[in-house]
Scaffold this motif. Structure first.
Motif, short mmCIF file in Angstrom:
data_model
loop_
_atom_site.label_atom_id
_atom_site.label_comp_id
_atom_site.label_asym_id
_atom_site.label_seq_id
_atom_site.Cartn_x
_atom_site.Cartn_y
_atom_site.Cartn_z
N GLU A 132 2.75 -0.04 -4.87
CA GLU A 132 1.94 0.58 -3.82
C GLU A 132 0.52 0.02 -3.81
O GLU A 132 -0.37 0.59 -3.20
CB GLU A 132 1.88 2.10 -4.04
CG GLU A 132 3.22 2.78 -3.92
CD GLU A 132 3.11 4.27 -4.12
OE1 GLU A 132 2.59 4.95 -3.23
OE2 GLU A 132 3.55 4.74 -5.18
N GLN A 178 -5.50 -0.15 -4.90
CA GLN A 178 -6.79 0.10 -4.28
C GLN A 178 -7.58 1.13 -5.09
O GLN A 178 -7.01 1.98 -5.73
CB GLN A 178 -6.61 0.65 -2.85
CG GLN A 178 -5.79 -0.21 -1.94
CD GLN A 178 -4.29 0.02 -2.11
OE1 GLN A 178 -3.87 0.98 -2.72
NE2 GLN A 178 -3.50 -0.88 -1.57
N HIS A 179 -8.92 1.03 -5.00
CA HIS A 179 -9.78 1.98 -5.70
C HIS A 179 -10.32 3.02 -4.72
O HIS A 179 -10.68 2.70 -3.60
CB HIS A 179 -10.95 1.26 -6.37
CG HIS A 179 -10.53 0.46 -7.55
ND1 HIS A 179 -11.17 -0.68 -7.94
CD2 HIS A 179 -9.55 0.66 -8.46
CE1 HIS A 179 -10.59 -1.16 -9.02
NE2 HIS A 179 -9.60 -0.36 -9.35
N PHE A 180 -10.36 4.28 -5.17
CA PHE A 180 -10.98 5.35 -4.40
C PHE A 180 -12.49 5.20 -4.44
O PHE A 180 -13.05 4.78 -5.44
CB PHE A 180 -10.66 6.72 -5.00
CG PHE A 180 -9.25 7.18 -4.84
CD1 PHE A 180 -8.54 6.93 -3.69
CD2 PHE A 180 -8.64 7.92 -5.83
CE1 PHE A 180 -7.24 7.38 -3.53
CE2 PHE A 180 -7.35 8.37 -5.69
CZ PHE A 180 -6.65 8.11 -4.54
N HIS A 219 -5.53 10.02 0.58
CA HIS A 219 -4.61 8.88 0.43
C HIS A 219 -3.19 9.35 0.70
O HIS A 219 -2.90 10.55 0.68
CB HIS A 219 -4.73 8.26 -0.97
CG HIS A 219 -4.30 9.17 -2.07
ND1 HIS A 219 -3.00 9.27 -2.49
CD2 HIS A 219 -5.02 10.04 -2.83
CE1 HIS A 219 -2.93 10.16 -3.47
NE2 HIS A 219 -4.15 10.64 -3.70
N TYR A 241 2.08 9.55 -3.38
CA TYR A 241 2.70 8.55 -4.25
C TYR A 241 4.22 8.58 -4.12
O TYR A 241 4.80 9.61 -3.76
CB TYR A 241 2.30 8.78 -5.71
CG TYR A 241 0.82 8.62 -5.96
CD1 TYR A 241 0.23 7.38 -5.94
CD2 TYR A 241 0.02 9.72 -6.24
CE1 TYR A 241 -1.12 7.22 -6.17
CE2 TYR A 241 -1.34 9.58 -6.47
CZ TYR A 241 -1.90 8.32 -6.44
OH TYR A 241 -3.23 8.17 -6.68
N GLY A 278 -0.52 2.34 -7.07
CA GLY A 278 -1.13 2.96 -5.91
C GLY A 278 -2.61 3.18 -6.09
O GLY A 278 -3.21 2.78 -7.09
N PRO A 279 -3.24 3.84 -5.10
CA PRO A 279 -4.68 4.03 -5.16
C PRO A 279 -5.09 4.88 -6.37
O PRO A 279 -4.37 5.80 -6.75
CB PRO A 279 -5.00 4.74 -3.84
CG PRO A 279 -3.72 5.25 -3.33
CD PRO A 279 -2.64 4.44 -3.92
N HIS A 280 -6.24 4.53 -6.93
CA HIS A 280 -6.72 5.26 -8.10
C HIS A 280 -8.24 5.15 -8.18
O HIS A 280 -8.85 4.30 -7.54
CB HIS A 280 -6.08 4.72 -9.39
CG HIS A 280 -6.29 3.25 -9.58
ND1 HIS A 280 -5.46 2.31 -9.01
CD2 HIS A 280 -7.23 2.57 -10.27
CE1 HIS A 280 -5.89 1.10 -9.34
NE2 HIS A 280 -6.96 1.23 -10.10
N TYR A 281 -8.84 6.03 -8.96
CA TYR A 281 -10.28 6.04 -9.14
C TYR A 281 -10.70 4.87 -10.01
O TYR A 281 -9.94 4.43 -10.89
CB TYR A 281 -10.72 7.37 -9.75
CG TYR A 281 -12.20 7.63 -9.68
CD1 TYR A 281 -12.85 7.69 -8.46
CD2 TYR A 281 -12.95 7.79 -10.82
CE1 TYR A 281 -14.21 7.92 -8.38
CE2 TYR A 281 -14.31 8.02 -10.76
CZ TYR A 281 -14.94 8.08 -9.53
OH TYR A 281 -16.29 8.31 -9.46
#
Length: 76
Positions: free
Chosen positions: A39, A42-44, A51, A54, A62-65
């Motif tokens: 996925e 990308q960064h939050f 978003h 998941y 997937g997107p994460h901090y």
């Protein structure tokens, strides 16, 4: 037969039986997990950024901090 020989034979039989009982079954080892396509990574910009959901739980991509979570138990 001596008592010592009978005890040794009993231990061998019990050990062999335990190995047979706990050995993995063929149909159980055929599929270990489920594959999900990536996925992305990308960064939050913030923890409250929206978003898409998941594909797996726990998320595998997937997107994460940007910063990792602090060590320890989270209250939420």
């Amino acid at each position: 037969m001596s008592k010592k020989l009978l005890i040794i034979l009993a231990v061998i039989v019990l050990a062999f039986g335990g190995l047979l009982f706990f050995a993995p079954k063929k149909n159980q080892s055929a599929k270990i997990g489920v594959w999900h396509p990536s996925e992305g990574a990308q960064h939050f910009s913030s923890l409250t950024a929206p978003h898409a959901p998941y594909q797996s739980n726990p998320p595998t991509s997937g997107p994460h901090y940007v910063e990792p979570a602090p060590w320890g138990v989270s209250p939420t």
